[in-house]
Enzyme design. Structure first.
Site, mmCIF file in Angstrom:
data_model
loop_
_atom_site.group_PDB
_atom_site.id
_atom_site.type_symbol
_atom_site.label_atom_id
_atom_site.label_comp_id
_atom_site.label_asym_id
_atom_site.label_seq_id
_atom_site.Cartn_x
_atom_site.Cartn_y
_atom_site.Cartn_z
ATOM 1 C CE1 TYR A 175 49.912 33.800 44.496
ATOM 2 C CE2 TYR A 175 47.714 34.736 44.421
ATOM 3 C CZ TYR A 175 48.886 34.490 45.112
ATOM 4 O OH TYR A 175 49.016 34.927 46.411
ATOM 5 C CG ASP A 263 42.146 29.261 41.828
ATOM 6 O OD1 ASP A 263 41.151 29.996 42.058
ATOM 7 O OD2 ASP A 263 43.262 29.437 42.342
ATOM 8 C CE LYS A 291 41.705 38.086 43.525
ATOM 9 N NZ LYS A 291 42.584 37.023 43.077
HETATM 10 C C1 LIG Z 1 43.546 36.140 43.954
HETATM 11 C C2 LIG Z 1 43.652 34.697 43.659
HETATM 12 C C3 LIG Z 1 43.875 33.745 44.666
HETATM 13 C C4 LIG Z 1 44.178 34.136 46.087
HETATM 14 O O1 LIG Z 1 43.123 34.799 46.694
HETATM 15 P P1 LIG Z 1 43.431 35.706 48.006
HETATM 16 O O2 LIG Z 1 42.071 36.150 48.439
HETATM 17 O O3 LIG Z 1 44.307 36.812 47.526
HETATM 18 O O4 LIG Z 1 44.094 34.839 48.991
HETATM 19 C C5 LIG Z 1 43.830 32.411 44.330
HETATM 20 N N1 LIG Z 1 43.614 32.010 43.060
HETATM 21 C C6 LIG Z 1 43.415 32.889 42.067
HETATM 22 C C7 LIG Z 1 43.144 32.401 40.686
HETATM 23 C C8 LIG Z 1 43.453 34.263 42.329
HETATM 24 O O5 LIG Z 1 43.315 35.134 41.328
#
Ligand SMILES: *Cc1c(COP(=O)(O)O)cnc(C)c1O
Length: 462
Positions: A175, A263, A291
């Site tokens: 994701y 990511d 995060k």
């Molecule tokens: C949570 C997440 C996102 C998206 O971040 P948001 O602050 O919710 O937009 C993107 N990449 C990874 C790996 C994530 O866990």
């Protein structure tokens, strides 16, 4: 002016009973909240679609209705009725020190007292950029945005801008936020050439997104601008990289002239004191963060080598912007967290999580359900399946994770845990988040509850 606007019917008349409409009783930092979970949620559904501002919060895949949080304290959250839960979600990883940690509260209050947004540079963003770059070898500059979604979206634009290529390769089950081009294969089981993973995403938006299975190094051609990957996948439950996978991606990208994007929105400053790139020794060209770096406030960041980042506006041709980017409250919270959590704290947490994972898997299996609780640094996966209480093989890709989830054991297990005051994510594709506030005593509460919950579910399954 105000009268004229009111006269158009666009604004409520002066003195309209907004206090009655909002309840008045909840706000201003007072706690605990009053009311019941069902009243708040029923009310939420009237003015917020589905009653939630992010679909992962809904209990759609496990059934039932989410409770409404009144406040949090360390490893605990309390619903508006005052019921306490051990929180193993920690805002999907955004919270590392536990809820309402005094150092974070003080930093945010101090920042707020100085003003919350200026549209001008502030010291906090400089300090947080320095703190990130100091911990992540190869990452020389970062730009702040307001969410992980924006971080991944902007990193892709930069990769396409500097390579002059269009195609992006992503992995099924990873994701990267909800931007159009990255929604493909994010849980919809779409393979090979990306098909829209959501209504409202036109085929053209994902035509250049190639979705391939995790843990297999894809063949890349000269149309590929970048490969984006969660170096430790934490959005299809926990799927660790097979030995050689990340190294293979690095080689394939170099050979094809494509950029490698890690990511690390979840893994950054949570899996350990730095990143998965540091842990695995594989250095990407670009990183995405979010995060933890915002300490529980809205933030995202992307970074890389100076000469790549120089392609961003204003110095370069790749446009990227944000009114609230580098927000002083968010950078203050992020700095407080990175300043508070020492490498020794992360190591101690990783040890606690390793013990917890072994005991948790043991308890669930002793209760009669099959289980796997794999660990990567401070992250743990949570796979549960039907009786007998044997060990499950931790999956290597989304197909494997889906096969275990398809047994349908997670939803009743989730509810059996929740009834015992332990909160894991309301979906089978998330990981277990422990933080510095989760001591052995708290984790023992979860282990005992998990054993009882497994026994209850195993009995019901006959
Ligand atoms: C949570 C997440 C996102 C998206 O971040 P948001 O602050 O919710 O937009 C993107 N990449 C990874 C790996 C994530 O866990």
């Amino acid at each position: 002016m105000a009268d004229a606007a009111a006269g158009t019917g666009l604004l409520p008349a002066a003195g309209a009973a907004t206090g009655a409409a909002t309840g008045g009783a909840y706000g201003g930092g007072e706690r605990p909240a009053s009311g019941t979970n069902s009243a708040w949620f029923e009310r939420a559904t009237r003015t917020i679609p589905g009653g939630v501002d992010s679909p992962v919060r809904s209990f759609q895949s496990v059934g039932g209705m989410p409770f409404t949080v009144g406040h949090g304290e360390g490893p605990w959250v309390f619903d508006v009725e005052g019921r306490r839960y051990l929180d193993l979600v920690q805002s999907y990883g955004a919270v590392l020190l536990g809820h309402a940690h005094p150092v974070v509260v003080e930093a945010v209050c101090r920042a707020a007292s100085l003003g919350s947004s200026f549209g001008m540079p502030t010291p906090g963003e400089v300090l947080l950029a320095e703190a990130i770059c100091a911990r992540v070898p190869g990452c020389e500059q970062v730009r702040f945005v307001s969410s992980g979604t924006e971080a991944a979206m902007s990193a892709l634009r930069l990769a396409r801008g500097v390579t002059g290529r269009s195609r992006v390769v992503k992995f099924d089950g990873c994701y990267h936020g909800h931007s159009d081009g990255l929604l493909a294969g994010g849980g919809s089981g779409v393979a090979t050439l990306g098909l829209p993973g959501s209504a409202g995403v036109p085929p053209g938006a994902v035509a250049d997104t190639l979705v391939v299975p995790y843990n297999v190094v894809p063949e890349l051609d000269e149309q590929v601008a970048c490969v984006i990957v969660e170096p430790v996948a934490a959005n299809m439950n926990l799927v660790a990289p097979r030995p050689g996978f990340l190294e293979g991606l690095r080689r394939a990208c170099d050979a094809a002239g494509a950029l490698l994007v890690f990511d690390e929105v979840i893994t950054g400053f949570r899996i350990g004191a730095a990143t998965a790139s540091v842990l695995t020794g594989v250095t990407p060209d670009l990183w995405c963060f979010g995060k933890v770096v915002g300490g529980g406030l809205p933030i995202g960041a992307f970074g890389g080598r100076r000469e790549l980042m120089a392609a961003l506006a204003p110095s370069g041709p790749v446009y990227q912007a944000g009114t609230l980017s580098g927000n002083p409250l968010a950078t203050a919270a992020g700095l407080a967290v990175l300043g508070e959590a020492t490498p020794a704290d992360y190591d101690a947490l990783a040890s606690r999580v390793a013990r917890f994972a072994g005991a948790l898997e043991g308890a669930v299996r002793a209760g009669g359900l099959s289980a796997a609780v794999p660990v990567a640094g401070t992250l743990a996966g949570l796979y549960v399946g039907p009786p007998p209480g044997v060990a499950l093989e931790p999956p290597l890709d989304f197909g494997g994770a889906r096969a275990i989830a398809a047994s349908g054991v997670y939803p009743p297990f989730f509810h059996a845990l929740l009834r015992r005051g332990v909160m894991v994510a309301p979906g089978a594709y998330e990981v277990v988040f422990c933080g510095l506030a989760h001591g052995d005593a708290e984790l023992d509460v979860a282990i005992e509850a998990a054993g009882e919950a497994a026994a209850e579910v195993a009995r019901a399954l006959g």
